[in-house]
Design a protein around this motif. Structure first.
Motif, PDB file in Angstrom:
ATOM      1  N   LYS A  37       0.844  -1.195   0.000  1.00 49.96           N
ATOM      2  CA  LYS A  37       0.000   0.000   0.000  1.00 49.96           C
ATOM      3  C   LYS A  37       0.884   1.252   0.000  1.00 49.96           C
ATOM      4  O   LYS A  37       2.086   1.180   0.225  1.00 49.96           O
ATOM      5  N   LYS A  38       0.248   2.393  -0.220  1.00 54.88           N
ATOM      6  CA  LYS A  38       0.980   3.662  -0.222  1.00 54.88           C
ATOM      7  C   LYS A  38       1.650   3.951   1.112  1.00 54.88           C
ATOM      8  O   LYS A  38       2.699   4.575   1.170  1.00 54.88           O
ATOM      9  N   ASN A  39       1.054   3.466   2.199  1.00 53.59           N
ATOM     10  CA  ASN A  39       1.626   3.713   3.522  1.00 53.59           C
ATOM     11  C   ASN A  39       2.770   2.750   3.858  1.00 53.59           C
ATOM     12  O   ASN A  39       3.343   2.818   4.933  1.00 53.59           O
ATOM     13  N   GLY A  40       3.089   1.843   2.943  1.00 57.35           N
ATOM     14  CA  GLY A  40       4.211   0.933   3.140  1.00 57.35           C
ATOM     15  C   GLY A  40       3.841  -0.436   3.666  1.00 57.35           C
ATOM     16  O   GLY A  40       4.665  -1.345   3.664  1.00 57.35           O
ATOM     17  N   SER A  41       2.616  -0.619   4.136  1.00 61.37           N
ATOM     18  CA  SER A  41       2.202  -1.926   4.639  1.00 61.37           C
ATOM     19  C   SER A  41       1.755  -2.803   3.470  1.00 61.37           C
ATOM     20  O   SER A  41       1.404  -2.310   2.402  1.00 61.37           O
ATOM     21  N   MET A  42       1.752  -4.085   3.699  1.00 58.96           N
ATOM     22  CA  MET A  42       1.338  -5.027   2.662  1.00 58.96           C
ATOM     23  C   MET A  42      -0.188  -5.076   2.615  1.00 58.96           C
ATOM     24  O   MET A  42      -0.864  -4.794   3.596  1.00 58.96           O
ATOM     25  N   VAL A  43      -0.735  -5.439   1.440  1.00 59.77           N
ATOM     26  CA  VAL A  43      -2.185  -5.388   1.245  1.00 59.77           C
ATOM     27  C   VAL A  43      -2.949  -6.420   2.057  1.00 59.77           C
ATOM     28  O   VAL A  43      -4.101  -6.193   2.417  1.00 59.77           O
ATOM     29  N   ASP A  44      -2.329  -7.549   2.347  1.00 59.04           N
ATOM     30  CA  ASP A  44      -3.011  -8.571   3.142  1.00 59.04           C
ATOM     31  C   ASP A  44      -1.984  -9.401   3.909  1.00 59.04           C
ATOM     32  O   ASP A  44      -0.779  -9.261   3.724  1.00 59.04           O
ATOM     33  N   SER A  45      -2.483 -10.270   4.771  1.00 51.26           N
ATOM     34  CA  SER A  45      -1.600 -11.067   5.617  1.00 51.26           C
ATOM     35  C   SER A  45      -0.779 -12.071   4.810  1.00 51.26           C
ATOM     36  O   SER A  45       0.368 -12.370   5.159  1.00 51.26           O
ATOM     37  N   THR A  46      -1.342 -12.584   3.719  1.00 50.72           N
ATOM     38  CA  THR A  46      -0.606 -13.538   2.879  1.00 50.72           C
ATOM     39  C   THR A  46       0.613 -12.864   2.263  1.00 50.72           C
ATOM     40  O   THR A  46       1.714 -13.422   2.280  1.00 50.72           O
ATOM     41  N   SER A  47       0.428 -11.667   1.736  1.00 44.69           N
ATOM     42  CA  SER A  47       1.540 -10.920   1.146  1.00 44.69           C
ATOM     43  C   SER A  47       2.584 -10.586   2.199  1.00 44.69           C
ATOM     44  O   SER A  47       3.787 -10.694   1.953  1.00 44.69           O
ATOM     45  N   ALA A  48       2.136 -10.180   3.372  1.00 41.38           N
ATOM     46  CA  ALA A  48       3.051  -9.862   4.469  1.00 41.38           C
ATOM     47  C   ALA A  48       3.861 -11.090   4.870  1.00 41.38           C
ATOM     48  O   ALA A  48       5.064 -10.998   5.129  1.00 41.38           O
ATOM     49  N   GLU A  49       3.212 -12.247   4.897  1.00 36.27           N
ATOM     50  CA  GLU A  49       3.891 -13.497   5.247  1.00 36.27           C
ATOM     51  C   GLU A  49       4.947 -13.854   4.201  1.00 36.27           C
ATOM     52  O   GLU A  49       6.046 -14.285   4.538  1.00 36.27           O
ATOM     53  N   ILE A  50       4.624 -13.670   2.927  1.00 34.41           N
ATOM     54  CA  ILE A  50       5.573 -13.958   1.852  1.00 34.41           C
ATOM     55  C   ILE A  50       6.800 -13.060   1.983  1.00 34.41           C
ATOM     56  O   ILE A  50       7.943 -13.530   1.903  1.00 34.41           O
ATOM     57  N   VAL A  51       6.577 -11.764   2.206  1.00 35.77           N
ATOM     58  CA  VAL A  51       7.695 -10.822   2.361  1.00 35.77           C
ATOM     59  C   VAL A  51       8.539 -11.194   3.568  1.00 35.77           C
ATOM     60  O   VAL A  51       9.771 -11.187   3.510  1.00 35.77           O
ATOM     61  N   GLU A  52       7.878 -11.541   4.662  1.00 38.69           N
ATOM     62  CA  GLU A  52       8.600 -11.934   5.876  1.00 38.69           C
ATOM     63  C   GLU A  52       9.452 -13.183   5.619  1.00 38.69           C
ATOM     64  O   GLU A  52      10.609 -13.247   6.034  1.00 38.69           O
ATOM     65  N   ASN A  53       8.891 -14.169   4.914  1.00 35.45           N
ATOM     66  CA  ASN A  53       9.641 -15.386   4.588  1.00 35.45           C
ATOM     67  C   ASN A  53      10.850 -15.075   3.719  1.00 35.45           C
ATOM     68  O   ASN A  53      11.940 -15.606   3.942  1.00 35.45           O
ATOM     69  N   ILE A  54      10.669 -14.214   2.711  1.00 37.35           N
ATOM     70  CA  ILE A  54      11.779 -13.847   1.831  1.00 37.35           C
ATOM     71  C   ILE A  54      12.884 -13.179   2.639  1.00 37.35           C
ATOM     72  O   ILE A  54      14.063 -13.517   2.505  1.00 37.35           O
ATOM     73  N   GLN A  55      12.510 -12.234   3.497  1.00 41.46           N
ATOM     74  CA  GLN A  55      13.500 -11.513   4.296  1.00 41.46           C
ATOM     75  C   GLN A  55      14.211 -12.438   5.280  1.00 41.46           C
ATOM     76  O   GLN A  55      15.422 -12.325   5.483  1.00 41.46           O
ATOM     77  N   THR A  56      13.477 -13.368   5.879  1.00 39.04           N
ATOM     78  CA  THR A  56      14.076 -14.304   6.833  1.00 39.04           C
ATOM     79  C   THR A  56      15.084 -15.220   6.142  1.00 39.04           C
ATOM     80  O   THR A  56      16.214 -15.385   6.617  1.00 39.04           O
ATOM     81  N   ILE A  57      14.695 -15.776   5.010  1.00 35.63           N
ATOM     82  CA  ILE A  57      15.593 -16.672   4.275  1.00 35.63           C
ATOM     83  C   ILE A  57      16.810 -15.901   3.765  1.00 35.63           C
ATOM     84  O   ILE A  57      17.939 -16.393   3.824  1.00 35.63           O
ATOM     85  N   ALA A  58      16.598 -14.679   3.278  1.00 28.67           N
ATOM     86  CA  ALA A  58      17.715 -13.859   2.786  1.00 28.67           C
ATOM     87  C   ALA A  58      18.700 -13.572   3.914  1.00 28.67           C
ATOM     88  O   ALA A  58      19.919 -13.642   3.717  1.00 28.67           O
ATOM     89  N   ALA A  59      18.189 -13.264   5.098  1.00 26.00           N
ATOM     90  CA  ALA A  59      19.057 -12.991   6.252  1.00 26.00           C
ATOM     91  C   ALA A  59      19.840 -14.240   6.647  1.00 26.00           C
ATOM     92  O   ALA A  59      21.039 -14.165   6.943  1.00 26.00           O
ATOM     93  N   GLN A  60      19.167 -15.407   6.629  1.00 26.57           N
ATOM     94  CA  GLN A  60      19.846 -16.659   6.968  1.00 26.57           C
ATOM     95  C   GLN A  60      20.973 -16.948   5.979  1.00 26.57           C
ATOM     96  O   GLN A  60      22.081 -17.309   6.371  1.00 26.57           O
ATOM     97  N   ALA A  62      22.561 -14.835   4.095  1.00 23.75           N
ATOM     98  CA  ALA A  62      23.615 -13.831   4.229  1.00 23.75           C
ATOM     99  C   ALA A  62      24.541 -14.188   5.392  1.00 23.75           C
ATOM    100  O   ALA A  62      25.746 -13.968   5.318  1.00 23.75           O
ATOM    101  N   GLU A  63      23.973 -14.749   6.464  1.00 17.65           N
ATOM    102  CA  GLU A  63      24.783 -15.177   7.601  1.00 17.65           C
ATOM    103  C   GLU A  63      25.613 -16.406   7.257  1.00 17.65           C
ATOM    104  O   GLU A  63      26.775 -16.505   7.627  1.00 17.65           O
ATOM    105  N   GLU A  64      25.001 -17.357   6.538  1.00 26.16           N
ATOM    106  CA  GLU A  64      25.679 -18.603   6.195  1.00 26.16           C
ATOM    107  C   GLU A  64      26.823 -18.372   5.212  1.00 26.16           C
ATOM    108  O   GLU A  64      27.873 -18.992   5.329  1.00 26.16           O
ATOM    109  N   GLN A  65      26.592 -17.512   4.231  1.00 24.72           N
ATOM    110  CA  GLN A  65      27.604 -17.245   3.199  1.00 24.72           C
ATOM    111  C   GLN A  65      27.749 -15.734   3.005  1.00 24.72           C
ATOM    112  O   GLN A  65      27.231 -15.172   2.036  1.00 24.72           O
ATOM    113  N   PRO A  66      28.466 -15.062   3.925  1.00 24.35           N
ATOM    114  CA  PRO A  66      28.554 -13.598   3.851  1.00 24.35           C
ATOM    115  C   PRO A  66      29.272 -13.071   2.605  1.00 24.35           C
ATOM    116  O   PRO A  66      29.020 -11.957   2.174  1.00 24.35           O
TER     117      PRO A  66
END
Length: 157
Positions: A37-60, A62-66
């Motif tokens: 959305k324009k305010n920066g939040s995701m449109v629904d909980s499913t989209s928010a969950e997908i973004v959270e999963n992507i960010q979590t895996i990306a962080a993992q 990055a830690e494993e192979q810096p």
């Protein structure tokens, strides 16, 4: 999952964003663009969950192979699952996997290109600095020579 593009097609959103960025947006960038959305939040909980999963895996990763860049597009494919046959997410109607895959650079290719450009930029900055220093020294010598000529200490012969 709902989207935030309204009556604009994904193809139009992609084209507009490509003009802003100077390159076609990645699958992850398109997902953020079309589900935030324009305010920066995701449109629904499913989209928010997908973004959270992507960010979590990306962080993992990055830690494993810096030393290795994280390929968000690969993570996006893992989170979203397999594409339906003959379809490409984020491209709207028409494009097929074979018509799109050759056009999109991977995150690793982009990271490699960026690193190469940074190194070239650094070399050019160093070269410019050397040229500027040489120019300043030459100008200083020229000024002192002109002063000597004005004072008559240097003959024309």
């Amino acid at each position: 999952m709902t989207k935030t593009t309204g009556t604009r097609s994904f193809a139009r959103v992609r084209a507009e964003e490509a003009q802003k960025l100077g390159h076609d947006p990645t699958e992850v960038e398109m997902f953020y663009l079309t589900h935030k959305k324009k305010n920066g939040s995701m449109v629904d909980s499913t989209s928010a969950e997908i973004v959270e999963n992507i960010q979590t895996i990306a962080a993992q990763r990055a830690e494993e192979q810096p030393s290795e860049p994280v390929d968000e597009n690969q993570i996006f494919l893992e989170v979203m699952g397999k594409e339906r046959h003959g379809r490409v997410r984020g491209y709207g109607f028409g494009p097929t996997p074979s018509s799109v895959s050759s056009k999109l650079p991977s995150q690793l290719q982009m990271a490699s290109t960026i690193e190469t450009l940074r190194q070239e930029n650094k070399k050019l900055k160093e070269k410019l600095s050397t040229v500027e220093q040489t120019q300043a020294e030459t100008l200083s010598l020229l000024k002192s020579f002109m002063q000597e000529v004005r004072l008559g200490r240097v003959s024309n012969e």
